[in-house]
Design a protein around this motif. Sequence first.
Motif, mmCIF file in Angstrom:
data_model
loop_
_atom_site.group_PDB
_atom_site.id
_atom_site.type_symbol
_atom_site.label_atom_id
_atom_site.label_comp_id
_atom_site.label_asym_id
_atom_site.label_seq_id
_atom_site.Cartn_x
_atom_site.Cartn_y
_atom_site.Cartn_z
ATOM 1 N N ALA A 27 -7.144 5.303 -3.138
ATOM 2 C CA ALA A 27 -7.067 6.727 -2.930
ATOM 3 C C ALA A 27 -6.128 6.751 -1.719
ATOM 4 C CB ALA A 27 -7.891 7.147 -2.594
ATOM 5 N N MET A 28 -5.743 6.068 -0.863
ATOM 6 C CA MET A 28 -5.121 6.219 0.530
ATOM 7 C C MET A 28 -3.635 6.072 0.400
ATOM 8 S SD MET A 28 -6.151 7.303 3.987
ATOM 9 C CE MET A 28 -4.442 8.237 4.149
ATOM 10 N N SER A 148 -7.320 3.021 7.131
ATOM 11 C CA SER A 148 -6.183 3.937 7.768
ATOM 12 C C SER A 148 -4.932 2.772 7.915
ATOM 13 C CB SER A 148 -6.400 3.381 9.828
ATOM 14 O OG SER A 148 -5.975 4.438 10.713
ATOM 15 N N ALA A 149 -4.865 1.294 8.088
ATOM 16 C CA ALA A 149 -3.135 1.123 8.023
ATOM 17 C C ALA A 149 -2.780 0.898 6.575
ATOM 18 C CB ALA A 149 -3.082 -0.827 8.592
ATOM 19 N N SER A 150 -3.897 1.385 5.711
ATOM 20 C CA SER A 150 -3.384 1.536 4.035
ATOM 21 C C SER A 150 -2.093 3.017 4.250
ATOM 22 C CB SER A 150 -4.375 2.202 3.476
ATOM 23 O OG SER A 150 -5.404 0.368 3.272
ATOM 24 N N MET A 151 -2.152 3.595 5.109
ATOM 25 C CA MET A 151 -1.100 5.102 5.419
ATOM 26 C C MET A 151 -0.322 4.113 5.218
ATOM 27 S SD MET A 151 -1.506 8.272 7.125
ATOM 28 C CE MET A 151 -0.045 9.870 7.503
ATOM 29 N N GLY A 152 0.211 2.878 6.859
ATOM 30 C CA GLY A 152 1.927 2.198 6.757
ATOM 31 C C GLY A 152 2.225 2.258 5.103
ATOM 32 N N VAL A 153 0.586 1.112 5.173
ATOM 33 C CA VAL A 153 1.739 0.048 3.539
ATOM 34 C C VAL A 153 2.156 1.014 2.399
ATOM 35 C CG1 VAL A 153 -0.124 -1.689 1.824
ATOM 36 C CG2 VAL A 153 -0.207 -1.738 4.314
ATOM 37 N N GLY A 154 1.274 2.232 1.981
ATOM 38 C CA GLY A 154 1.813 3.103 1.270
ATOM 39 C C GLY A 154 3.129 3.788 1.254
ATOM 40 N N SER A 155 3.270 4.342 2.561
ATOM 41 C CA SER A 155 3.931 4.904 3.054
ATOM 42 C C SER A 155 5.626 3.941 2.621
ATOM 43 C CB SER A 155 4.414 4.869 4.512
ATOM 44 O OG SER A 155 3.268 6.645 4.392
ATOM 45 N N GLY A 156 5.609 2.299 2.875
ATOM 46 C CA GLY A 156 6.328 1.663 2.765
ATOM 47 C C GLY A 156 6.839 1.354 1.469
ATOM 48 N N LEU A 157 5.597 0.887 0.389
ATOM 49 C CA LEU A 157 5.941 0.835 -1.002
ATOM 50 C C LEU A 157 6.144 2.412 -1.873
ATOM 51 C CD1 LEU A 157 2.438 -1.317 -1.418
ATOM 52 C CD2 LEU A 157 4.858 -2.445 -1.155
ATOM 53 N N GLY A 158 6.056 3.389 -0.919
ATOM 54 C CA GLY A 158 6.410 4.320 -1.851
ATOM 55 C C GLY A 158 7.913 4.621 -1.805
ATOM 56 N N PRO A 321 10.051 -4.807 4.647
ATOM 57 C CA PRO A 321 8.748 -5.359 5.804
ATOM 58 C C PRO A 321 8.004 -4.874 6.678
ATOM 59 C CG PRO A 321 10.661 -6.070 5.592
ATOM 60 C CD PRO A 321 10.978 -5.166 4.570
ATOM 61 N N SER A 322 8.008 -3.472 6.642
ATOM 62 C CA SER A 322 6.804 -2.235 7.200
ATOM 63 C C SER A 322 6.113 -2.045 6.603
ATOM 64 C CB SER A 322 7.849 -0.913 7.256
ATOM 65 O OG SER A 322 7.838 -0.374 6.144
ATOM 66 N N ALA A 323 5.255 -2.089 5.278
ATOM 67 C CA ALA A 323 4.546 -2.311 4.515
ATOM 68 C C ALA A 323 3.512 -3.982 4.313
ATOM 69 C CB ALA A 323 4.799 -2.039 3.607
ATOM 70 N N LEU A 324 5.009 -4.423 4.581
ATOM 71 C CA LEU A 324 3.499 -5.629 4.791
ATOM 72 C C LEU A 324 3.167 -6.148 6.205
ATOM 73 C CD1 LEU A 324 6.395 -8.316 2.902
ATOM 74 C CD2 LEU A 324 4.611 -7.353 1.878
ATOM 75 N N GLY A 325 3.559 -5.727 7.676
ATOM 76 C CA GLY A 325 3.352 -5.724 8.353
ATOM 77 C C GLY A 325 2.248 -5.184 8.687
ATOM 78 N N SER A 326 1.822 -3.498 7.864
ATOM 79 C CA SER A 326 0.651 -3.214 8.267
ATOM 80 C C SER A 326 -0.073 -3.347 7.854
ATOM 81 C CB SER A 326 0.805 -1.574 7.696
ATOM 82 O OG SER A 326 2.268 -0.913 8.280
ATOM 83 N N LEU A 327 -0.523 -4.082 6.096
ATOM 84 C CA LEU A 327 -0.710 -4.971 5.944
ATOM 85 C C LEU A 327 -2.083 -6.009 6.505
ATOM 86 C CD1 LEU A 327 -2.800 -5.615 3.026
ATOM 87 C CD2 LEU A 327 -0.572 -6.919 1.757
ATOM 88 N N VAL A 381 2.845 -0.099 13.875
ATOM 89 C CA VAL A 381 1.770 0.630 13.229
ATOM 90 C C VAL A 381 0.708 0.423 12.550
ATOM 91 C CG1 VAL A 381 2.094 2.360 11.065
ATOM 92 C CG2 VAL A 381 4.049 2.246 12.596
ATOM 93 N N GLY A 382 0.380 -0.573 12.304
ATOM 94 C CA GLY A 382 -0.441 -1.015 11.764
ATOM 95 C C GLY A 382 -1.229 -0.555 12.578
ATOM 96 N N LEU A 383 -1.258 -1.859 12.928
ATOM 97 C CA LEU A 383 -2.442 -1.867 14.661
ATOM 98 C C LEU A 383 -2.996 -0.727 15.319
ATOM 99 C CD1 LEU A 383 -0.925 -5.079 16.396
ATOM 100 C CD2 LEU A 383 -2.900 -5.526 14.900
#
Length: 497
Positions: A27-28, A148-158, A321-327, A381-383
């Motif tokens: 959902a996030m 919470s970190a999924s927000m950064g993951v999803g933004s990068g994947l998008g 890589p930003s999405a992977l870093g957040s993950l 950002v993920g941290l």
Amino acid sequence: MSEAPQPAATAPVQQGSGRVLPALVLAMLAFSVVQTAVVPILPSLAREFDATGSSITWLMTANLLAAAVLTPLLGRFGDLRGRKPVLLLSLAGLVAGSGIAVATHSFSWLVVARVLQGAGGGVLPLAISIVRDELPPRKVTGGVALISASMGVGSGLGLVATGLLIEHWSYKSIFWMGLAFGLVALLLVALRVPSDPVVDRAGGADPLGALTLAAWLSALLVAVSQGNGWGWTSGRTLGLFAVAAVVAAAWVALELKVAHPLVDMSMMARPAVAFTNLSGLLVGFGMYGSFMVISDFAQTPAKVGYGFTATVLHAGVMLLPSALGSLVAAPVGALLIARRGPRLPLVLGALVGAVAMGYLALRHGREGDVYTASGLFGLGVGLAYAAMPAYINGAVPAEQSGIANGMNAVLRTVGGAIGTAVMGAVLTGDTIPAIGLPTLDAYRHAFWITAVGCLVAAVVPFAIRRTATAASAAPAAAGTVPAAEPAASPEGVRTGA
């Protein structure tokens, strides 16, 4: 130990994290993908709808505005009436908006669709509250960090998915993606998330508080988002800033007087909440601003002396890589929170973000530089995002968890809007005369501004008084609740619950 007493609640039948958590994470991801997916294709949409540059930005402004207004409202309604039904409502708005975007050929209706998609902003506070209620105590910190970190993951994947889809299909495919994501998330939440046991039955509605909150947020975000187009000293921009300030002051005064405020001002004034919100604003500033600047930099024709002549897809891959870093940051952040409390990952995350953007300001001649900076920034950002709910949940009672995390999400959104506007002003304020593209110095200045913002975010958590030893964090994260102390910081306490 907590700054607020925990509420009495019906004892929940705790669910396995393998059943509840994937639904909440999806959902996030659905919301964060939908929110940022249109960023790289705004120029294409401007041509498609024959819209001016200032008009097309409403596709982002409308979404940010709706998310900022609806996120705290949905978070509070979840506190009052149960989190699952309000989460389903939030996802239903995202699905409805995506459906309209797929079906329409009108720019006006597309803006309406983006407003409805903004209802998905309620996912973050509601999902965090559900994790706090439903997961076993030892898994709460990790679950909250992952969401919470999924927000950064999803933004990068998008951004990557947008590039991939636009290479082969029309812009409609972007909204088809959002519709599919939203429907799957809606179905999983309906089937896997139980009805939550904690609701604020003693609370009440605050319609005037909701209206005034919506009014000052709307005035602020429209002024920030449109300032570049209207002019920062224009009557419209300054007038909206003045309206935002006056209405915000009236809102605070109102919330201090009503019996059941939408937002408890005493809660917002607690150092653990107030300074975490400030960090959220600064990190949001950096995240959204960096996405825009890096994407534009990569797509600049190399013949001007910098850039990589990247396609939308190529630019998105550079941000992957930003999405992977957040993950990666989610489990690392959870481990640090459990062992040392939330301060360390919040400070470390902001510092890593500052280093990443400082590196890019100094080294940007090769694609590898962008990949390196992107990965580091996503990790930072993920941290930081993983630590923020831990601070907040340790400082507020469970019946205020939704609104408290909702306001933190609002500050992230406001920071993102400010970051996008500031980066736009920096890039358009120093251009190459013959072709109108930003100069290399403009990009360097944008990278340094983002780095400084992250550096300030790293300093802010030290204003939160630490009253517990790091050693107490480990049993707390495992579910042992220490005895309460007055005015305690959530540092080193039961951070997830």
